[in-house]
Design an enzyme around this catalytic site. Structure first.
Site, PDB file in Angstrom:
ATOM      1  N   GLY A  55       0.371  -1.847   0.051  1.00 34.15           N
ATOM      2  CA  GLY A  55      -0.042   0.121   0.078  1.00 34.15           C
ATOM      3  C   GLY A  55       0.688   1.339  -0.117  1.00 34.15           C
ATOM      4  O   GLY A  55       1.531   1.040   0.110  1.00 34.15           O
ATOM      5  N   CYS A  82       5.817  -6.024   2.197  1.00 31.42           N
ATOM      6  CA  CYS A  82       6.090  -4.730   1.374  1.00 31.42           C
ATOM      7  C   CYS A  82       5.350  -3.427   2.466  1.00 31.42           C
ATOM      8  O   CYS A  82       5.514  -3.875   3.985  1.00 31.42           O
ATOM      9  CB  CYS A  82       5.283  -4.351   0.091  1.00 31.42           C
ATOM     10  SG  CYS A  82       6.373  -2.076  -0.153  1.00 31.42           S
ATOM     11  N   TYR A  83       4.155  -2.384   2.733  1.00 30.79           N
ATOM     12  CA  TYR A  83       3.672  -2.238   3.720  1.00 30.79           C
ATOM     13  C   TYR A  83       2.934  -3.120   4.631  1.00 30.79           C
ATOM     14  O   TYR A  83       3.235  -3.000   5.380  1.00 30.79           O
ATOM     15  CB  TYR A  83       2.560  -1.017   2.782  1.00 30.79           C
ATOM     16  CG  TYR A  83       1.443  -0.699   4.007  1.00 30.79           C
ATOM     17  CD1 TYR A  83       2.261   0.446   4.301  1.00 30.79           C
ATOM     18  CD2 TYR A  83       0.580  -1.368   4.298  1.00 30.79           C
ATOM     19  CE1 TYR A  83       1.318   1.356   5.786  1.00 30.79           C
ATOM     20  CE2 TYR A  83      -0.332  -0.491   5.605  1.00 30.79           C
ATOM     21  CZ  TYR A  83       0.644   0.682   6.067  1.00 30.79           C
ATOM     22  OH  TYR A  83      -0.077   1.072   7.504  1.00 30.79           O
ATOM     23  N   HIS A 169       8.530  -7.715  -3.638  1.00 31.54           N
ATOM     24  CA  HIS A 169       7.101  -8.108  -4.046  1.00 31.54           C
ATOM     25  C   HIS A 169       7.094  -9.503  -4.742  1.00 31.54           C
ATOM     26  O   HIS A 169       7.587  -9.342  -5.586  1.00 31.54           O
ATOM     27  CB  HIS A 169       6.681  -6.956  -4.759  1.00 31.54           C
ATOM     28  CG  HIS A 169       5.901  -5.260  -3.849  1.00 31.54           C
ATOM     29  ND1 HIS A 169       4.545  -5.441  -4.242  1.00 31.54           N
ATOM     30  CD2 HIS A 169       6.421  -4.344  -3.578  1.00 31.54           C
ATOM     31  CE1 HIS A 169       4.777  -4.216  -3.480  1.00 31.54           C
ATOM     32  NE2 HIS A 169       5.928  -4.299  -3.401  1.00 31.54           N
ATOM     33  N   GLU A 171       4.952 -11.279  -5.526  1.00 33.83           N
ATOM     34  CA  GLU A 171       4.011 -11.104  -6.951  1.00 33.83           C
ATOM     35  C   GLU A 171       4.854 -11.242  -8.209  1.00 33.83           C
ATOM     36  O   GLU A 171       3.577 -10.699  -8.998  1.00 33.83           O
ATOM     37  CB  GLU A 171       2.449 -10.440  -6.293  1.00 33.83           C
ATOM     38  CG  GLU A 171       2.391  -9.099  -6.108  1.00 33.83           C
ATOM     39  CD  GLU A 171       3.336  -8.364  -5.103  1.00 33.83           C
ATOM     40  OE1 GLU A 171       4.127  -9.041  -3.926  1.00 33.83           O
ATOM     41  OE2 GLU A 171       2.959  -7.346  -5.137  1.00 33.83           O
ATOM     42  N   ASP A 227     -13.973 -11.271 -23.232  1.00 36.51           N
ATOM     43  CA  ASP A 227     -14.865 -10.758 -21.978  1.00 36.51           C
ATOM     44  C   ASP A 227     -15.673 -10.734 -22.254  1.00 36.51           C
ATOM     45  O   ASP A 227     -16.379 -12.636 -21.143  1.00 36.51           O
ATOM     46  CB  ASP A 227     -13.951  -9.494 -21.577  1.00 36.51           C
ATOM     47  CG  ASP A 227     -12.773  -9.340 -21.334  1.00 36.51           C
ATOM     48  OD1 ASP A 227     -11.493 -10.171 -21.638  1.00 36.51           O
ATOM     49  OD2 ASP A 227     -12.360  -8.348 -21.218  1.00 36.51           O
ATOM     50  N   LYS A 366      -6.793 -11.176 -17.916  1.00 35.95           N
ATOM     51  CA  LYS A 366      -6.971 -11.894 -19.395  1.00 35.95           C
ATOM     52  C   LYS A 366      -6.984 -13.613 -19.125  1.00 35.95           C
ATOM     53  O   LYS A 366      -7.478 -14.411 -20.259  1.00 35.95           O
ATOM     54  CB  LYS A 366      -6.074 -10.558 -19.731  1.00 35.95           C
ATOM     55  CG  LYS A 366      -6.862 -10.900 -21.606  1.00 35.95           C
ATOM     56  CD  LYS A 366      -8.066  -9.754 -21.857  1.00 35.95           C
ATOM     57  CE  LYS A 366      -8.465  -9.583 -22.774  1.00 35.95           C
ATOM     58  NZ  LYS A 366      -9.809  -8.775 -22.631  1.00 35.95           N
TER      59      LYS A 366
END
Ligand code: XMP
Length: 509
Positions: A55, A82-83, A169, A171, A227, A366
């Site tokens: 964040g 992180c945060y 991070h 991710e 989509d 996606k």
């Protein structure tokens, strides 16, 4: 009971990405805002583990998001990122600070000294970091297990309480062993077995749609893109005849596209309505040149057309859209900044004459949408189509949008796409032409020309949240650069866009 992980959201651009990386490892994850769930509710849900997201805040800032310290004693494993790492240290009575002017941004070498999170990770490897504050003093019970040249506590652990924090991070794709770190947390700390698959998402969604809609009627805005096609298939599975798919040709589709979409869907076992609304859209866009204003005008016009169609059918309560996560986040969700108003989210007018809007793909990326499409048995040509934005060529036609300019763009775009397809370029995930509002001088048959400049854009990406420009073979660029000014007489110059996202976006507007 299905295992699940809670991703507790403390605000930031890419927090769904964490949930998505967890799902990639076949563990179901859901993202919830930190202020919408209590410790008691978390305990009652039976989560196998919790991840605190990053964040933009600093923990000592009174306005920053905090969480009830009692969660640390709930016996549920926690990984702070992180945060979230700093917040975890703060909750456990450690100290956070920023050492002078230092911040780490981008790829950083992380050195670790062992611990369960780093099993299978080399002693030194690259992770992606983006921070100014750091953990300066470890809380009681914690050990520092990794550092960088500038950050003393790049990772910490309290294995007895199953509490872990990483400043980097895991991710993000650029974190070489990020996947391994998440895997270790999920499987070695939380004891997950990996029981989640896309067919679960499908079953769960079908169930939720049925519960919500009951015997009501749903109108789906179908563009023929990936989509909305996947959304149509999902809704058809859930509520079949209660669904009407409306395809609106707003006059800003690609060459031959309206006919192709009609052909693809007319034979499906669904109620399908095709409408040519190009005149009213182009009228509404007269004099509109600012990108956000264009998106909002197109978004509003879409809704008005759907409302009218809904009234014709009668008693339609729900409007369904194939909104996916990238649309939501780029349109500004929670504390994230608005990048552009994706017409089916941020482009919606304030008043919409439907009881509710349903968006079953809202949490998916996606490539997950494509996976779901395959799961639902959609043909590969529909599932693997390149994305096409809701506002269509309107946001690829810089400046005012007119029928004449759209025709020029349609022709140039068709040539470029044909050349890329012919060459079979594997890593071109989205490629198109843009009609700029710059004219330039050319020479053809000894005559001076003064025509439009067409920009070609091709990007390589898997989630469209970030993208690199495609290194197209020179032969493809050469063919497009020759054919476009020759075959589209209003064009005198062709350029290739070599910016990545960020700092640019995929679309020009
Ligand atoms: P940007 O330009 O935001 O594009 O980097 C990321 C991806 O999203 C598509 N895009 C849209 N899709 N409605 C959509 O359904 C929209 O308003 C919209 N705007 C951009 C874009 O084509 C790219 O694939």
């Amino acid at each position: 009971m299905q295992e699940k992980i809670l991703v507790l959201d403390f605000g930031g651009q890419y927090n769904q990405l964490i949930a998505r990386r967890v799902r990639d490892q076949h563990v179901y994850a859901e993202l919830k805002p930190y202020n919408k769930i209590t410790v008691e509710e978390i305990a009652a849900e039976g989560y196998k583990g919790i991840i605190f997201t990053g964040g933009p805040n600093s923990v000592y800032d009174p306005a920053s998001p905090h969480y009830d310290k009692a969660l640390l004693e709930a016996g549920i494993p926690i990984l702070g990122i992180c945060y979230g790492h700093q917040l975890l240290a703060w909750m456990a009575e450690g100290k956070i600070g920023s050492a002078g002017n230092f911040s780490e941004y981008g790829k950083v070498t992380v050195k670790h000294s062992g611990g369960v999170l780093f099993e299978g990770v080399p002693e030194e490897s690259t992770f992606w970091m983006s921070h100014t504050d750091s953990v300066m003093e470890l809380p009681e019970g914690f050990t520092g297990v990794a550092s960088t040249g500038m950050c003393k506590v790049a990772a910490m652990e309290d294995p007895a309480r199953k509490l872990f924090g990483v400043q980097f991070h895991p991710e993000v794709q650029h974190s070489e062993y990020g996947k391994q770190v998440l895997h270790n947390f999920l499987f070695k700390v939380c004891g997950c077995s990996g029981d989640w698959h896309m067919d679960d998402f499908c079953k769960r969604s079908v169930q939720q749609i049925r519960e919500k809609v009951g015997d009501g009627k749903v109108l789906l805005a179908l563009s023929g893109g990936v989509d909305s096609s996947v959304c149509a298939a999902l809704l058809a599975e859930a509520i079949g005849p209660q669904l009407t798919c409306v395809f609106v040709d707003h006059g800003m589709m690609r060459k031959n596209e309206p006919e192709e979409v009609r052909k693809a869907f007319e034979n499906w076992d669904i109620n399908f309505v095709g409408i040519d609304a190009s005149t009213r859209f182009l009228k509404a866009l007269e004099g509109v040149t600012e990108p956000e204003a264009k998106r909002k005008t197109i978004g509003e016009e879409f809704i008005r057309v759907f409302e009218e169609e809904g009234k014709k059918i009668g008693s339609v309560d729900y409007l369904a859209q194939g909104t996916i996560y990238a649309d939501v986040i780029e349109s500004g969700a929670g504390d994230a900044a608005t990048i552009k108003s994706h017409h089916n989210v941020g482009g919606l007018p304030d008043y919409v004459d439907f009881k509710e809007i349903i968006e079953p793909l809202r949490s998916l990326f996606k490539d997950e949408v494509r996976q779901l499409g395959r799961e639902l048995g959609l043909p590969e040509y529909l599932v693997s189509r390149q994305p096409f934005p809701g506002p269509g060529l309107g946001i690829r036609c810089i400046g005012d949008v007119t029928r004449e300019k759209l025709d020029i763009l349609r022709d140039a775009d068709a040539i470029f796409r044909e050349e890329v397809d012919k060459a079979g370029v594997k890593d071109a995930n989205q490629y198109f032409a843009v009609l700029t509002d710059t004219r330039s001088v050319g020479v053809m048959g000894d005559m001076r020309t003064y025509g439009y400049t067409v920009a070609l854009r091709s990007v390589t990406t898997d989630d469209f949240m970030s993208a690199d420009w495609t290194r197209l073979p020179y032969e493809v660029l050469e063919a497009a650069g020759t054919r476009i000014p020759n075959e589209v007489k209003q064009v005198s110059r062709v350029v290739y866009d070599i910016t990545s996202k960020p700092p640019a976006t995929v679309e020009w507007e």
